[in-house]
Scaffold this active site. Structure first.
Site, PDB file in Angstrom:
ATOM      1  N   CYS A 285       0.785  -1.239   0.000  1.00  0.00           N
ATOM      2  CA  CYS A 285       0.000   0.000   0.000  1.00  0.00           C
ATOM      3  C   CYS A 285       0.813   1.283   0.000  1.00  0.00           C
ATOM      4  O   CYS A 285       0.230   2.366  -0.022  1.00  0.00           O
ATOM      5  CB  CYS A 285      -0.905   0.011   1.238  1.00  0.00           C
ATOM      6  SG  CYS A 285       0.022   0.144   2.814  1.00  0.00           S
ATOM      7  N   SER A 286       2.138   1.214   0.033  1.00  0.00           N
ATOM      8  CA  SER A 286       2.899   2.382   0.471  1.00  0.00           C
ATOM      9  C   SER A 286       3.389   3.317  -0.625  1.00  0.00           C
ATOM     10  O   SER A 286       3.676   4.483  -0.353  1.00  0.00           O
ATOM     11  CB  SER A 286       4.105   1.915   1.293  1.00  0.00           C
ATOM     12  OG  SER A 286       4.972   1.125   0.493  1.00  0.00           O
TER      13      SER A 286
ATOM     14  N   ALA B 178       4.005  -9.163   4.148  1.00  0.00           N
ATOM     15  CA  ALA B 178       2.689  -9.584   3.645  1.00  0.00           C
ATOM     16  C   ALA B 178       2.677 -11.024   3.159  1.00  0.00           C
ATOM     17  O   ALA B 178       1.607 -11.602   2.953  1.00  0.00           O
ATOM     18  CB  ALA B 178       2.240  -8.655   2.514  1.00  0.00           C
TER      19      ALA B 178
ATOM     20  N   TYR C 264      11.546  -7.847 -20.272  1.00  0.00           N
ATOM     21  CA  TYR C 264      10.348  -7.807 -19.429  1.00  0.00           C
ATOM     22  C   TYR C 264       9.360  -8.914 -19.805  1.00  0.00           C
ATOM     23  O   TYR C 264       9.391  -9.990 -19.223  1.00  0.00           O
ATOM     24  CB  TYR C 264       9.672  -6.420 -19.487  1.00  0.00           C
ATOM     25  CG  TYR C 264       8.776  -6.206 -18.289  1.00  0.00           C
ATOM     26  CD1 TYR C 264       9.263  -5.600 -17.138  1.00  0.00           C
ATOM     27  CD2 TYR C 264       7.460  -6.652 -18.285  1.00  0.00           C
ATOM     28  CE1 TYR C 264       8.465  -5.438 -16.020  1.00  0.00           C
ATOM     29  CE2 TYR C 264       6.654  -6.498 -17.177  1.00  0.00           C
ATOM     30  CZ  TYR C 264       7.157  -5.885 -16.052  1.00  0.00           C
ATOM     31  OH  TYR C 264       6.360  -5.747 -14.944  1.00  0.00           O
TER      32      TYR C 264
ATOM     33  N   THR D 131       8.291   4.235 -10.938  1.00  0.00           N
ATOM     34  CA  THR D 131       8.082   3.703  -9.594  1.00  0.00           C
ATOM     35  C   THR D 131       9.440   3.259  -9.068  1.00  0.00           C
ATOM     36  O   THR D 131      10.412   3.158  -9.821  1.00  0.00           O
ATOM     37  CB  THR D 131       7.110   2.508  -9.593  1.00  0.00           C
ATOM     38  OG1 THR D 131       7.703   1.421 -10.320  1.00  0.00           O
ATOM     39  CG2 THR D 131       5.778   2.875 -10.236  1.00  0.00           C
TER      40      THR D 131
ATOM     41  N   GLY E  80       3.553   4.109  -5.266  1.00  0.00           N
ATOM     42  CA  GLY E  80       3.097   3.778  -6.606  1.00  0.00           C
ATOM     43  C   GLY E  80       1.627   3.465  -6.703  1.00  0.00           C
ATOM     44  O   GLY E  80       0.774   4.141  -6.122  1.00  0.00           O
ATOM     45  N   TYR E  81       1.322   2.407  -7.460  1.00  0.00           N
ATOM     46  CA  TYR E  81      -0.073   2.057  -7.698  1.00  0.00           C
ATOM     47  C   TYR E  81      -0.805   1.609  -6.438  1.00  0.00           C
ATOM     48  O   TYR E  81      -2.003   1.816  -6.296  1.00  0.00           O
ATOM     49  CB  TYR E  81      -0.150   0.967  -8.767  1.00  0.00           C
ATOM     50  CG  TYR E  81       0.065   1.476 -10.172  1.00  0.00           C
ATOM     51  CD1 TYR E  81      -0.760   2.460 -10.694  1.00  0.00           C
ATOM     52  CD2 TYR E  81       1.086   0.979 -10.972  1.00  0.00           C
ATOM     53  CE1 TYR E  81      -0.582   2.937 -11.984  1.00  0.00           C
ATOM     54  CE2 TYR E  81       1.276   1.452 -12.266  1.00  0.00           C
ATOM     55  CZ  TYR E  81       0.445   2.436 -12.767  1.00  0.00           C
ATOM     56  OH  TYR E  81       0.631   2.912 -14.038  1.00  0.00           O
TER      57      TYR E  81
END
Length: 393
Positions: free
Chosen positions: A51-52, A114, A237, A277, A54-55
């Site tokens: 939650c901290s 998490a 990627y 990010t 970027g998205y």
């Protein structure tokens, strides 16, 4: 409390310091932007895993300040000492909690792993105590390592191409230099470990564990974030080790969606736009691509940051009447503007022209660097960087 002077310390495109006041200002800016948009009839109670920044941070802001949802957030942050700042996410979480409390919106942030069963149990207790059930779960973890709770084995992801080495242009955005960078191919175990860390296994464990605990609303929506990108970044990627993890994530979404649909819920992968990010800044080639992309999209008036992307996800995808718009693979696509044919054609043309000598002309390297610094609380308007700051609350 003791105060210290903080300035950016950047080595190999990694910022080692954080400015608390700048981080707080950036959180408030996103909140104010969101409050000035029309409200979205979205979630009532949300869990944001990762939650901290970027998205993930933008998702929490959208849930609370567009839809009025109470939130529980999880992230693993470095706490400050009297002399050394904590991670950007530490200060972002603290400011979000302050702003939510001031607005009378429930917010509880957990600083912990998490991936662990202990954190899952803590979250279940909080949901039962404060919400009863959650109706939105955002999965936005971007860790390079994960300890499998079932085996205790630590898995490390790898950023490598498959089959053969990959050479392409890359940029040092602080020194403003372009050079060719070669990345050696994945070795035995790299794909499996990357899938373990960045695939859908942990997301599935979360949803199954919450479901077994009875804390999922029947109409719960869960979304994990992903990226596809253009051909120029494909080898490192989408066609590399990370790409295999993203394929696993997308397969997990289809599996979870089938399960949740039985009671009226849904599970999606949202393919988002390339943005600056803390995670993307570490990926070779991608930084240069983003700086070119920004130039093209800003010129066309279609550039979006994290907050604009996530607000559009809520407003135009997740919480619309009828079915959520998805592509042929069942994925939400809010990278639609990035992947427009005209945008990619111009990016490709500029990519062929970029060099150290042409960098300022064919890219938005200045905008890229500003976004990167602001992730860490620097180069933020209205902040007096000449004064000392207190690092600990």
């Amino acid at each position: 409390m003791a105060s210290v002077h903080v300035k950016p310390m950047i080595i190999n495109n990694v910022c080692l310091t954080t400015h608390p006041d700048g981080c707080a200002a950036m959180v408030k800016e996103q909140i104010e932007w969101t409050k000035n948009r029309k409200k979205v009839e979205g979630p009532k109670n949300a869990l944001v895993i990762g939650c901290s920044t970027g998205y993930g941070l933008s998702s929490r802001i959208a849930a609370s300040f567009s839809s009025g949802a109470g939130t529980i957030g999880i992230s693993f942050e470095k706490e400050p000492t009297a002399k050394k700042p904590g991670s950007p996410g530490y200060y972002n979480n603290a400011e979000f909690d302050r702003q939510a409390k001031a607005a009378g919106i429930f917010s509880h942030t957990i600083n912990g792993d998490a991936y662990s069963n202990e954190i899952r149990e803590e979250v279940i207790g909080l949901i039962k105590e404060n919400f009863g059930k959650v109706d939105l779960i955002i999965y936005s973890l971007a860790s390079p390592v994960r300890t499998d709770p079932a085996t205790g084995i630590l898995h490390k992801s790898a950023l490598k191409p498959l089959g053969e080495s990959f050479t392409a242009k890359s940029v040092d955005f602080m020194k403003e230099t372009v050079r060719d960078l070669t990345i050696e191919p994945a070795q035995e175990g790299d794909v499996e470990n990357t899938v373990k860390v960045m695939g859908g296994e942990d997301w599935e464990i979360w949803i199954n564990t919450l479901g077994e605990a009875g804390v999922l609303a029947d109409d719960v929506k869960t979304v994990a974030y992903s990226y596809i990108g253009p051909e120029v970044t494909a080898s490192i990627y989408r066609n590399g080790t990370i790409g295999k993890a993203k394929e696993h994530l997308e397969a997990t979404a289809l599996k979870l969606d089938e399960k949740l649909k039985a009671k009226g819920g849904r599970a999606f992968v949202s393919v988002n736009k390339a943005l600056v990010t803390r995670a993307s800044a570490y990926i070779p080639v991608v930084s240069l691509y983003i700086s070119i992309l920004f130039k093209v999209m800003k010129a066309k008036g279609i550039h979006e940051g994290c907050m604009e992307q996530i607000y559009r996800l809520f407003d135009e995808r997740l919480y619309v009447e009828g079915e959520t718009p998805v592509d042929s693979e069942g994925r939400i696509r809010i990278d639609d503007l990035e992947m427009r044919d005209d945008v990619q054609a111009e990016v490709s043309e500029l990519w062929d022209k970029v060099s150290t000598e042409t960098l300022a002309e064919v890219t938005d390297i200045i905008g890229y660097r500003k976004d990167f610094l602001q992730l860490h609380g620097f180069d933020v308007e209205g902040i007096d960087y000449g004064k000392d700051v207190v690092l600990e609350d």
